[in-house]
Write a protein that holds these residues in place. Sequence first.
Motif, PDB file in Angstrom:
ATOM      1  N   ARG A  50      28.841  -6.046  30.504  1.00  0.00           N
ATOM      2  CA  ARG A  50      30.142  -6.427  30.515  1.00  0.00           C
ATOM      3  C   ARG A  50      30.775  -6.132  31.951  1.00  0.00           C
ATOM      4  N   TYR A  51      30.563  -5.059  32.719  1.00  0.00           N
ATOM      5  CA  TYR A  51      30.843  -4.947  34.056  1.00  0.00           C
ATOM      6  C   TYR A  51      30.336  -6.043  34.899  1.00  0.00           C
ATOM      7  N   GLN A  52      29.014  -6.235  34.678  1.00  0.00           N
ATOM      8  CA  GLN A  52      28.361  -7.790  35.534  1.00  0.00           C
ATOM      9  C   GLN A  52      28.948  -9.037  35.240  1.00  0.00           C
ATOM     10  N   LEU A  53      29.554  -8.929  34.032  1.00  0.00           N
ATOM     11  CA  LEU A  53      30.207 -10.481  33.577  1.00  0.00           C
ATOM     12  C   LEU A  53      31.405 -10.292  34.393  1.00  0.00           C
ATOM     13  N   LEU A  54      32.314  -9.273  34.479  1.00  0.00           N
ATOM     14  CA  LEU A  54      33.632  -9.135  35.162  1.00  0.00           C
ATOM     15  C   LEU A  54      33.414  -9.452  36.499  1.00  0.00           C
ATOM     16  N   TYR A  55      32.374  -8.831  37.344  1.00  0.00           N
ATOM     17  CA  TYR A  55      32.206  -8.887  38.479  1.00  0.00           C
ATOM     18  C   TYR A  55      31.738 -10.567  38.883  1.00  0.00           C
ATOM     19  N   ARG A  56      31.120 -11.127  38.153  1.00  0.00           N
ATOM     20  CA  ARG A  56      30.523 -12.360  38.487  1.00  0.00           C
ATOM     21  C   ARG A  56      32.017 -13.239  38.287  1.00  0.00           C
ATOM     22  N   GLY A  57      32.886 -12.957  37.372  1.00  0.00           N
ATOM     23  CA  GLY A  57      34.098 -13.657  37.453  1.00  0.00           C
ATOM     24  C   GLY A  57      34.963 -13.612  38.482  1.00  0.00           C
ATOM     25  N   LEU A  58      34.903 -12.364  38.952  1.00  0.00           N
ATOM     26  CA  LEU A  58      35.741 -12.119  39.991  1.00  0.00           C
ATOM     27  C   LEU A  58      35.240 -12.758  41.412  1.00  0.00           C
ATOM     28  N   VAL A  59      33.692 -12.697  41.492  1.00  0.00           N
ATOM     29  CA  VAL A  59      33.277 -13.576  42.564  1.00  0.00           C
ATOM     30  C   VAL A  59      33.537 -15.010  42.521  1.00  0.00           C
ATOM     31  N   PHE A  60      33.519 -15.420  41.368  1.00  0.00           N
ATOM     32  CA  PHE A  60      33.729 -16.865  41.114  1.00  0.00           C
ATOM     33  C   PHE A  60      35.199 -17.312  41.314  1.00  0.00           C
TER      34      PHE A  60
END
Length: 194
Positions: A50-60
């Motif tokens: 879930r953290y990786q998913l949120l991080y990816r969303g932030l980078v996007f």
Amino acid sequence: AITFRDTAGGSYSAGGTDTRININQPLFDGFEKKAAVKLAETELRKEQYRYQLLYRGLVFAITQNFYAVVQLDTDIINIQNALKLMTERTQELKERVRLGKSRESEVLVLEAQIATLKAQQEKSAGDRAQAAETLARLTGREASLLVLKDAAPAPEDAGTAETYLAAVKTQPEVILARQEIDQQEERIKISKAA
């Protein structure tokens, strides 16, 4: 006398005294604890994905806003160049009208186009300010006063569709969904063990 009771509700009595005996086998006591530990590990992995998913969303979001600012800066520069050319053309047309070589309507059409471009320039400036503010909020850096430029070269080989489809299994959202399924299966095992 000793009374033995089974779970079906029946009993056997030898004599007049009832005694209950509970027998536990230590061999089976650890299964529930093992399942609980496995569930906790699954929940931890789920939170990591879930953290990786949120991080990816932030980078996007940062990337999307960066390129929005870059695009709007380019649009504003293009509009300014067009305004400069049209203003010069308007002066030329006014001189031609004075000499009788052009009509007043040509000047009016050009002035209307200039007004439209000025409106587009203001809209682009507002959109840029909004995108830069969002970028500043996401990155913690002030970006509204900077002219951002993309100096990165275009990728030479973007890959094939098969490459991307093969990578689906490693995507955090897919792994997260698998972890949630595993977690539910572990909860079922724990509830059955209790």
